[in-house]
Write a protein that holds these residues in place. Structure first.
Motif, PDB file in Angstrom:
ATOM      1  N   GLN A  49      46.943  79.395   1.173  1.00 43.66           N
ATOM      2  CA  GLN A  49      46.357  79.621  -0.144  1.00 43.66           C
ATOM      3  C   GLN A  49      44.885  79.218  -0.171  1.00 43.66           C
TER       4      GLN A  49
ATOM      5  N   TRP B  35      42.903  81.862   1.594  1.00 43.89           N
ATOM      6  CA  TRP B  35      42.826  83.093   0.822  1.00 43.89           C
ATOM      7  C   TRP B  35      41.885  82.959  -0.373  1.00 43.89           C
TER       8      TRP B  35
ATOM      9  N   ARG C 208      38.758  85.806  -0.034  1.00 43.32           N
ATOM     10  CA  ARG C 208      38.703  86.975  -0.908  1.00 43.32           C
ATOM     11  C   ARG C 208      37.462  86.996  -1.801  1.00 43.32           C
TER      12      ARG C 208
ATOM     13  N   GLY D 228      44.044  84.676   8.679  1.00 48.31           N
ATOM     14  CA  GLY D 228      44.966  84.099   7.710  1.00 48.31           C
ATOM     15  C   GLY D 228      46.202  83.516   8.367  1.00 48.31           C
TER      16      GLY D 228
ATOM     17  N   SER E  87      41.306  89.944   9.366  1.00 44.24           N
ATOM     18  CA  SER E  87      41.661  89.198   8.157  1.00 44.24           C
ATOM     19  C   SER E  87      43.059  88.609   8.275  1.00 44.24           C
TER      20      SER E  87
ATOM     21  N   ILE F 154      47.334  89.531   1.890  1.00 37.60           N
ATOM     22  CA  ILE F 154      46.054  89.779   2.559  1.00 37.60           C
ATOM     23  C   ILE F 154      46.070  91.189   3.129  1.00 37.60           C
TER      24      ILE F 154
ATOM     25  N   VAL G 213      50.703  85.330  -1.942  1.00 29.62           N
ATOM     26  CA  VAL G 213      49.478  85.690  -1.232  1.00 29.62           C
ATOM     27  C   VAL G 213      49.691  87.007  -0.494  1.00 29.62           C
TER      28      VAL G 213
END
Length: 464
Positions: free
Chosen positions: A330, A333, A337, A356, A352, A270, A268
């Motif tokens: 996960q 995300w 997204r 996260g 963001s 970000i 992942v």
């Protein structure tokens, strides 16, 4: 700080103790109201001197471990320690001037915080900005209350402050207890009672304390931060606080806001960035501060750190965290997204990453201790200075905007909570005890040497 307690301990942990939280909340609320009302008649029954002495001790203890913080953490610790020591010392002075100065300090703090909240809410116009604006007005009214002498001519300043603190703490505990009773269970606590990665101390008991950040060889979540001054294309002007937390201005007058990203070992990454570079003059920059739809622009998610750092430059700072929930990250995300909209203050790179990070740390402290997590875990979390630091940073970010500087300090504070270090107060006391023992051993050695010398002198005189 209620949000952070819920975030780190998890729903299941707090739901089991919801009744206890509600009882403590009612006790705090009633005690706060009683203490505040007691101070209104000018006859103070509250033990001012005793509580002031406790404030001084707590402030000194905070200052003793303040140097262990990093960046903004250290500044907030020193600020808190100095303020608490000053408040206690002014009360212990026992004169009218001491109470007056203390009241002025509280008034100025409430006034500045209220004005900051009102101005930020009005300018940025984020979601629920009217609620925050009303909260700022309430703080300004409290400042006026502390400024004016009625009804105790400043003698009741400390009971007023303590009563307000207890009352609001009680309300937050009651709200937390009410909230956890209505939230769904946390799957991470049910399906995975302990993190899979957790090392042991040579026995079956998993390690729940760490002496420092993860090694490069350890599996860890990494927060990357490009500071505004470090990411500027040319040399920047020297504005220490602005450069650190808001934006840097180069010699050509171009504003650089920095950047933040986060990557996990599971793949992942970000990193939200505007599709077109947003470098504006200071005059244009002010029009972009509102978190309104008309300031939304197309954004793009960077594929990975290697690609981004090669195209731009390596990150200025990194924060690594061992204890996180890969599944929660996960899931966040996958949903986040789907939208690539970018807004400088409402949905930027820093917000963001911060969102996260909170998703990745959901319930990790409760999961770390597993079934052994009791009230001691909650008490330790509440007494950890980084919880207060993270709470203050989060409050400022939500009432203004997430910036790379705030995200960096927030990640540092949360890393100390998710990967608990040996308790700061315990380390300080142990260090002091070791120093005292060393001094005593040295004094005993000196005494033995002195006795030996005296015995030798006496023997030589007898031989003569």
């Amino acid at each position: 700080m209620g949000h952070l307690v819920l975030l780190l301990l998890g729903v299941e942990y707090l739901r089991k103790r919801a009744r206890g939280l509600a009882i403590v909340g009612w006790i705090f609320l009633i005690a706060g109201v009683v203490i505040f009302i007691d101070a209104l008649d000018g006859v103070i029954h509250f033990p001012l001197k005793f509580f002031a002495a406790l404030l001084v001790l707590e402030g000194l203890a905070t200052l003793m471990i303040a140097k262990s913080g990093v960046g903004g953490q250290r500044v907030l610790r020193y600020t808190k320690g100095i303020m608490v020591v000053a408040a206690g010392a002014l009360v212990l002075a026992g004169q009218h001037h001491g109470h007056f100065v203390l009241s002025m300090i509280f008034g100025v703090l409430f006034l500045l915080d209220g004005l900051m909240q009102c101005s930020a809410a009005y300018v940025v116009r984020y979601e629920r900005w009217r609620y925050v604006f009303a909260s700022g007005v309430a703080e300004i009214l409290l400042a006026i209350f502390f400024f004016q002498p009625y009804p105790t001519y400043y003698v009741g300043t400390l009971p007023y402050a303590l009563g307000l603190f207890l009352a609001f703490s009680g309300l937050k505990l009651l709200a937390l207890a009410y909230r956890v009773r209505r939230l769904d269970s946390n799957p991470a606590l049910d399906e995975n009672p302990r993190p899979d990665f957790m090392p042991t101390r040579g026995s079956d008991a998993p390690q729940t304390e760490f002496d420092g950040p993860p090694l490069e060889s350890e599996r860890a979540l990494t927060v990357h931060v490009w500071t505004p001054s470090g990411s500027a294309k040319t040399k920047t002007r020297n504005y220490p606080v602005l450069d650190r937390y808001i934006a840097a201005v180069d010699i050509n007058g171009v504003v650089s806001t920095g950047h933040a990203a986060m990557e996990s070992p599971e793949g992942v990454y970000i990193s939200l960035y505007p599709a077109q570079e947003i470098d504006h003059s200071p005059e244009q920059f002010g029009t972009l501060l509102r978190a309104t739809p008309d300031n939304n622009v197309p954004g793009v998610f960077q594929p990975d750190y290697a690609t981004e750092s090669k195209a731009w430059c390596p990150s200025t700072m990194q924060v690594r965290i061992r204890n996180y929930d890969a599944a929660k990250l996960q899931a966040f995300w996958d949903e986040y997204r789907k939208t690539t909209t970018y807004n400088l203050t409402h949905r930027n790179c820093s917000s963001s990453v911060s969102n996260g990070l909170e998703a990745a740390l959901d319930g990790v402290v409760g999961r770390l201790h597993g079934s052994e997590a009791g009230w001691r875990v909650l008490l330790r979390l509440l007494l950890t200075p980084e919880l207060w630091v993270a709470g203050q940073i989060r409050k400022r970010a939500l009432t203004m905007a997430w910036t790379p500087g705030l995200t960096l300090d927030y990640a540092r504070a949360l890393s100390m909570l998710a990967d608990p270090r040996p308790f700061g107060w315990w380390k300080v006391s142990q260090r002091a005890l070791r120093q005292m023992a060393s001094l005593r051993a040295g004094w005993r050695k000196q005494d033995r040497e002195a006795v030996a010398r005296q015995s030798g002198d006496a023997s030589s005189q007898s031989a003569q």
